[in-house]
Design a protein around this motif. Structure first.
Motif, PDB file in Angstrom:
ATOM      1  N   LEU A 164       0.805  -1.223   0.000  1.00  0.00           N
ATOM      2  CA  LEU A 164       0.000   0.000   0.000  1.00  0.00           C
ATOM      3  C   LEU A 164       0.840   1.275   0.000  1.00  0.00           C
ATOM      4  O   LEU A 164       0.407   2.314  -0.505  1.00  0.00           O
ATOM      5  N   LEU A 165       2.052   1.187   0.561  1.00  0.00           N
ATOM      6  CA  LEU A 165       2.855   2.394   0.754  1.00  0.00           C
ATOM      7  C   LEU A 165       3.995   2.555  -0.241  1.00  0.00           C
ATOM      8  O   LEU A 165       4.528   3.654  -0.393  1.00  0.00           O
ATOM      9  N   PHE A 166       4.398   1.456  -0.904  1.00  0.00           N
ATOM     10  CA  PHE A 166       5.571   1.512  -1.778  1.00  0.00           C
ATOM     11  C   PHE A 166       5.239   0.997  -3.173  1.00  0.00           C
ATOM     12  O   PHE A 166       4.350   0.164  -3.351  1.00  0.00           O
ATOM     13  N   GLU A 167       6.000   1.464  -4.141  1.00  0.00           N
ATOM     14  CA  GLU A 167       5.920   0.935  -5.499  1.00  0.00           C
ATOM     15  C   GLU A 167       6.800  -0.312  -5.597  1.00  0.00           C
ATOM     16  O   GLU A 167       7.792  -0.446  -4.884  1.00  0.00           O
ATOM     17  N   GLY A 168       6.441  -1.212  -6.510  1.00  0.00           N
ATOM     18  CA  GLY A 168       7.250  -2.405  -6.720  1.00  0.00           C
ATOM     19  C   GLY A 168       6.990  -3.470  -5.667  1.00  0.00           C
ATOM     20  O   GLY A 168       6.134  -3.323  -4.781  1.00  0.00           O
ATOM     21  N   THR A 169       7.762  -4.554  -5.746  1.00  0.00           N
ATOM     22  CA  THR A 169       7.520  -5.713  -4.876  1.00  0.00           C
ATOM     23  C   THR A 169       8.551  -5.871  -3.757  1.00  0.00           C
ATOM     24  O   THR A 169       8.371  -6.711  -2.877  1.00  0.00           O
ATOM     25  N   ASN A 170       9.634  -5.096  -3.779  1.00  0.00           N
ATOM     26  CA  ASN A 170      10.672  -5.289  -2.757  1.00  0.00           C
ATOM     27  C   ASN A 170      10.141  -5.098  -1.340  1.00  0.00           C
ATOM     28  O   ASN A 170      10.473  -5.852  -0.422  1.00  0.00           O
ATOM     29  N   ALA A 171       9.300  -4.069  -1.119  1.00  0.00           N
ATOM     30  CA  ALA A 171       8.754  -3.810   0.213  1.00  0.00           C
ATOM     31  C   ALA A 171       7.781  -4.907   0.640  1.00  0.00           C
ATOM     32  O   ALA A 171       7.570  -5.124   1.838  1.00  0.00           O
ATOM     33  N   VAL A 172       7.195  -5.616  -0.335  1.00  0.00           N
ATOM     34  CA  VAL A 172       6.293  -6.728  -0.028  1.00  0.00           C
ATOM     35  C   VAL A 172       7.090  -7.971   0.344  1.00  0.00           C
ATOM     36  O   VAL A 172       6.745  -8.707   1.282  1.00  0.00           O
ATOM     37  N   LEU A 173       8.194  -8.200  -0.377  1.00  0.00           N
ATOM     38  CA  LEU A 173       8.997  -9.404  -0.155  1.00  0.00           C
ATOM     39  C   LEU A 173       9.983  -9.259   1.004  1.00  0.00           C
ATOM     40  O   LEU A 173      10.410 -10.262   1.592  1.00  0.00           O
ATOM     41  N   TYR A 174      10.322  -8.025   1.339  1.00  0.00           N
ATOM     42  CA  TYR A 174      11.322  -7.769   2.381  1.00  0.00           C
ATOM     43  C   TYR A 174      11.009  -8.476   3.710  1.00  0.00           C
ATOM     44  O   TYR A 174      11.897  -9.139   4.282  1.00  0.00           O
ATOM     45  N   PRO A 175       9.764  -8.412   4.236  1.00  0.00           N
ATOM     46  CA  PRO A 175       9.471  -9.130   5.486  1.00  0.00           C
ATOM     47  C   PRO A 175       9.689 -10.641   5.363  1.00  0.00           C
ATOM     48  O   PRO A 175      10.136 -11.284   6.323  1.00  0.00           O
ATOM     49  N   LEU A 176       9.381 -11.205   4.201  1.00  0.00           N
ATOM     50  CA  LEU A 176       9.562 -12.641   4.014  1.00  0.00           C
ATOM     51  C   LEU A 176      11.034 -13.023   4.018  1.00  0.00           C
ATOM     52  O   LEU A 176      11.422 -14.056   4.586  1.00  0.00           O
TER      53      LEU A 176
END
Length: 662
Positions: free
Chosen positions: A237-249
């Motif tokens: 919701l807050l960032f573009e791209g997928t890095n911020a989504v994958l970072y916690p994983l």
């Protein structure tokens, strides 16, 4: 290799390590035929209960899944079922190895502390690795399939619902048996704990597994899963791209390898250094994780603020563990003050224990508050999510030292009931005394992590409303809808806890009467010439747990639905805040006071203030009995309550905005 494959590969590595540990534990000797007979009875009762519990959960899952399918989406329904199954599987694996490791720990104690600690901790580590391995595999697998973090909410809801049932049902079972066994066995008959003449002793040992092992496994599985999902949602919701989504994983993946390495630091040959050995494993895991987190953050996000947020999560973990240790260990002032107060009776014991529990809420709240502010100023609301994920990255090693507790507790019971020499029982007693503290410490960790996870879920809730309405979600204390929501949310943990405490009391009442009946009608029990009917007590607590766990679950799911559709999204959001704040404080109070009462009793049993059989000891038994359902039933069950309420709110928010009456 694409970064998206790191998480599932690490998850598989964790599960393979769990399989290796299972094979390692099973190599140890199971002891004498008498030991194996007792262990078999515990295993049979534990697995029978778990199978019946899961059949009940399956009914609820089958009823809810079609609703999610038709009202929301097939992905949400499939994720819900998968989350429920994987959460149940994590608990099942933990239970299966726990009832194998207990007798082997008792047998290994013949060779000394080092061997017994190795078996018990490795048995607990199986549960820890299964929890993080299955959790990370499920989240990463479904994200790769769906390609949308929002669709993972169903997976988290399934995990939360199973956790709620496991905590509620397991907590009622274990403490009804424990309270019943203590009231008649210790206070009325004057026989030791785990005495084979007590008809409730097998039910008590079974309860240690279904409550602390399967229950904690499911609890931290869902907290781990929900924290990761909420961080991914904020990232999307807050960032573009997928890095911020994958970072916690990827942080979770790094922590799995750190936890595997940390397990090899847990070793000692001294009864005095058992707790130090366990903490050494946690500290080693943390130091390795720091190095990995820095490398991961540098590679994926290149943001020093986010690395600081990971350090905040690790700092909160260690701070809460040490604070909980201070308030619940017999080595420090709070527990010793309760033991001292026991000299003048049960009333002063209870007053002192309540005071300790109330005091124990302050420092954890200050620690969590400082962590929230530091993470926020370092990296914004996403930084709080990353701090929570870093904190939950310890789940593997934390669950290991928690599940160690019921294994050593059972080992002590098996040693007592099978008549092993006192030198063996001295070792199992030392292991069990530490296990009682580790269970309290991990409950403090679970509560603190649940509070952070719920805060992140609330942030996701507000972002989802902004996404649906293109407006900023603002709470105003001048708005009566906000005040009403806060009050309703704050009341939920209290009415929820009331139901659980009452359930334990009613079931314990039935156990007490059954044990009294057997002592009265089978006089050979006390002489050792007749065998108690252990199965009667197991059946009583099994039926009570299964019958009483439905209403709390219905309240947890139904309350946010009713509030959302009747009073609207503002009141629902305020309710989430209320349940987080009051739930955190009530859970801290309950778990800390209960553990402190328990260890005050053990402190007296070690020869202080008159020792076993003294008036102070009898008063401490009463305190321990009161504390049992607070620390092992109601207190821990508040964690999944908070998460279930938040997950339901996230699932329904689109419908609430469209159809609410206000």
């Amino acid at each position: 290799m694409s970064i998206i494959y790191v998480a599932p590969l690490a998850a598989v590595a964790g599960l393979l390590f769990a399989a290796y540990l299972i094979l390692d534990v099973r190599k140890y000797d199971k002891g004498t035929p008498k030991m194996q007979e007792i262990a078999s009875a515990i295993k049979e009762g534990a697995m029978a209960y778990l199978n019946r519990q899961y059949r009940t959960i399956a009914i609820f899952t089958a009823l809810i899944a079609p609703v999610l399918y038709y009202v929301l989406s097939w992905q949400t329904a499939v994720g819900f079922v998968a989350g429920a199954i994987m959460s149940a599987l994590a608990g099942y694996i933990g239970m299966a190895i726990s009832v194998e490791a207990n007798v082997r720990t008792a047998s290994a104690a013949k060779s000394g502390v080092e061997s017994a600690l190795a078996v018990a901790f490795r048995g607990g580590a199986v549960t820890g690795m299964a929890v993080v391995g299955l959790g990370l595999l499920g989240i990463s697998g479904f994200y790769m399939w769906f390609g949308n973090a929002t669709l993972l909410i169903g997976f988290g809801f399934g995990a939360s619902l199973v956790s709620l049932f496991a905590r509620v049902g397991g907590g009622i079972f274990t403490k009804a048996a424990d309270v019943g066994a203590d009231l008649v066995g210790k206070l009325e008959a004057g026989i030791p704990e785990d005495d084979p003449r007590n008809p409730a002793v097998i039910a008590d040992n079974v309860g240690d597994n279904v409550g602390d092992c399967a229950g904690m496994g499911a609890d931290l599985f869902e907290t781990y899963v929900i924290t990761a999902i909420s961080a991914m949602l904020l990232g999307s919701l807050l960032f573009e791209g997928t890095n911020a989504v994958l970072y916690p994983l990827v942080l979770g993946a790094g922590a799995i390898f750190a936890s595997i390495a940390g397990t090899y630091f847990v070793k000692t040959n001294s009864k005095k250094h058992i707790m130090k050995a366990l903490y050494k494993g946690v500290i080693a895991t943390g130091l390795i994780a720091i190095v990995l987190f820095y490398a991961i953050t540098k590679y994926m996000m290149n943001d020093i603020g986010l690395f600081i947020a990971t350090l905040v999560g690790l700092g909160i973990t260690f701070a809460i563990m040490f604070v909980t240790d201070y308030y619940t260990s017999a080595s420090f002032r709070p527990v010793q003050s309760i033991a001292k107060a026991s000299q003048t009776g049960a009333a002063t014991n209870l007053i002192s224990g309540i005071a300790v529990g109330l005091e124990a809420t302050l420092i954890p709240v200050l620690v969590i508050s400082a962590g929230i502010l530091t993470a926020y100023f370092a990296a914004g609301i996403y930084g709080i999510a990353i701090a929570a994920m870093a904190m939950l990255s310890f789940t593997g090693i934390i669950v290991a030292i928690d599940s160690y507790g019921p294994i050593t507790d059972n080992a002590g019971g098996i040693a007592e009931m099978s008549g092993l020499p006192s030198r063996v029982r001295n070792i199992t007693d030392a292991l069990d005394a530490v296990g009682n503290t580790t269970k309290a410490v991990t409950k403090g960790y679970a509560i603190g992590s649940a509070a952070l996870a719920a805060l992140v879920l609330f942030a996701v809730y507000t972002e989802e409303i902004a996404l649906h309405t293109a407006t900023t979600f603002v709470f105003s204390l001048n708005d009566p809808l906000v005040i009403v929501g806060l009050f309703i949310g704050a009341a939920l943990p209290f009415i929820f806890s009331s139901l659980l405490m009452r359930a334990v009391g009613d079931a314990a009442f039935a156990v007490v009467n059954e044990v009294r009946r057997q002592f009265r009608e089978i006089p050979g029990i006390m002489k050792g010439t007749a065998k108690p009917e252990y199965g009667k007590c197991v059946d009583i607590v099994t039926q009570a747990a299964l019958r009483k766990m439905a209403l709390p679950a219905i309240i947890a799911v139904g309350a946010p639905i009713l509030v959302g559709f009747l009073l609207g999204p503002v009141t629902l959001g305020a309710m989430l805040v209320g349940v987080i704040v009051s739930g955190l404080l009530l859970a801290l109070f309950m778990t800390s006071s209960g553990a402190a009462w328990d260890n005050a009793k053990k402190y007296i049993e070690d020869g202080n203030y008159g020792g076993k059989g003294s008036d102070a000891h009898n008063a401490a038994i009463v305190g321990d009995t009161v504390g049992d359902p607070t620390k092992d039933t109601a207190g821990p069950a508040i964690n999944p309550l908070i998460k279930v309420v938040n997950m339901v709110a996230l699932l329904e928010i689109g419908l609430v905005l469209a159809y609410s009456l206000i």
